[in-house]
Scaffold this active site. Structure first.
Site, PDB file in Angstrom:
ATOM      1  N   GLU A 177      -6.150   7.395  -0.625  1.00  0.00           N
ATOM      2  CA  GLU A 177      -6.102   6.157   0.154  1.00  0.00           C
ATOM      3  C   GLU A 177      -6.810   5.023  -0.578  1.00  0.00           C
ATOM      4  O   GLU A 177      -6.319   3.892  -0.632  1.00  0.00           O
ATOM      5  CB  GLU A 177      -6.720   6.367   1.541  1.00  0.00           C
ATOM      6  N   HIS A 233       0.840  -1.206   0.000  1.00  0.00           N
ATOM      7  CA  HIS A 233       0.000   0.000   0.000  1.00  0.00           C
ATOM      8  C   HIS A 233       0.876   1.258   0.000  1.00  0.00           C
ATOM      9  O   HIS A 233       0.620   2.205  -0.763  1.00  0.00           O
ATOM     10  CB  HIS A 233      -0.906  -0.014   1.232  1.00  0.00           C
ATOM     11  N   GLU A 234       1.896   1.275   0.840  1.00  0.00           N
ATOM     12  CA  GLU A 234       2.764   2.458   0.906  1.00  0.00           C
ATOM     13  C   GLU A 234       3.563   2.625  -0.381  1.00  0.00           C
ATOM     14  O   GLU A 234       3.786   3.754  -0.845  1.00  0.00           O
ATOM     15  CB  GLU A 234       3.703   2.352   2.110  1.00  0.00           C
ATOM     16  N   HIS A 248       1.462   4.386  -2.869  1.00  0.00           N
ATOM     17  CA  HIS A 248       1.483   5.845  -2.698  1.00  0.00           C
ATOM     18  C   HIS A 248       2.688   6.448  -3.427  1.00  0.00           C
ATOM     19  O   HIS A 248       2.574   7.507  -4.059  1.00  0.00           O
ATOM     20  CB  HIS A 248       1.569   6.201  -1.214  1.00  0.00           C
TER      21      HIS A 248
END
Length: 307
Positions: free
Chosen positions: A198, A130-131, A134
């Protein structure tokens, strides 16, 4: 759709900033405000990663660490088509994580010690993916810019009472409303951008690690831990809250105008829908479900910390 919404919100933030500048100094004030914003954003863009990591006392994790955190992050980054990011550990019991950096070539992923203690290896892979999403989506840059805009708008609004131009154009009541509403509007736009990014990072992170349910399970655990355990550094620096995968400040857990993150249950529901779609597509194609991409998993690596 996510990128379109983000672009529209960024345009709204820019227009709001220039509008405040116009009320302060007319057309010349609007131009000056834009120039000041550009200078502030360049400074924040170049230095934000170092500043944020220092705020949270993050310590670098080197290659070959005992838990294999660095090697896991590097391999997932390569799955995502990214350069190797720097990896940091934050010594706090609250499970959480964030990414920072001005571009994919100068990026860092930071996880807390509480995250490692709370999650299985698979769940941690979902969080790191997930990071990395980003970083790949350039969200770290977008959120730095919006945070800088929001801070600059608040600063300009506070200057309004000390400049006659704003009072001549808007009157005393208008100036007071400007001081109150402009920072509020900027904060709402910033939060809306954060929530949009997100959802996009959840989807992309699921693709990077290959298993949407790993991230879904991790989000549920992190939400419980973040609601029960304080993060002192985040409380001292609330402007960094939007960077974390789950709000570290014990905010109300629902999608609202004032939320920096989407409701966890909504994110989990979306990830489960992605997993279901993947299973259905695999069944139709009569081939195995999406392949997991967690590196060096061993049979006993089910809960953290792993050995």
């Amino acid at each position: 759709m996510g990128y379109t919404k983000t672009a529209m919100l960024m345009a709204a933030m820019t227009a709001l900033f220039m509008g405040v500048g116009y009320l302060l100094g007319g057309s010349g004030g609007a131009v000056i405000a834009l120039v000041v914003a550009a200078a502030m954003n360049v400074f924040a863009w170049w230095n934000s990663d170092k500043m944020v990591l220092r705020m949270h006392n993050a310590q670098a994790v080197t290659r070959g660490d005992r838990l294999g955190l660095h090697s896991m992050t590097v391999e997932l980054a390569r799955n995502a088509g990214l350069p190797d990011p720097e990896v940091y550990l934050i010594d706090t019991p609250q499970p959480n994580a964030f990414a920072t950096g001005r571009n994919p070539s100068n990026a860092a992923v930071a996880v807390t010690s509480g995250l490692i203690q709370s999650l299985s290896r698979e769940e941690l892979a979902g969080v790191i993916a997930h990071e990395l999403a980003h970083i790949r989506n350039h969200d770290t840059t977008i959120m730095t810019v919006t945070a800088t805009f929001a801070g600059a708008i608040s600063m300009l609004a506070n200057f309004a009472l000390f400049f006659g131009g704003s009072r001549e154009r808007a009157g005393l009541l208008g100036t007071i409303l400007l001081m109150i509403l402009a920072p509020l509007a900027a904060a709402l736009v910033q939060m809306a951008i954060s929530r949009t990014r997100e959802y996009a990072a959840d989807k992309a992170g699921a693709e990077i690690c290959g298993q949407p349910l790993w991230l879904a399970s991790a989000l549920e655990k992190i939400a419980v831990g973040a609601a029960q355990i304080d993060n002192d550094a985040a409380e001292r620096n609330p402007a960094t809250a939007h960077m974390f995968i789950i709000n570290p400040l014990h905010a109300h857990n629902h999608d609202s105008l004032f939320a920096t993150h989407p409701a966890t249950e909504n994110r989990v529901r979306a990830l489960r829908a992605i997993a279901q779609q993947s299973r259905e597509a695999s069944t139709r194609a009569t081939r195995p479900t999406s392949q997991s991409r967690i590196p060096h998993t061993r049979k006993g690596d089910r809960t953290g910390p792993w050995s």
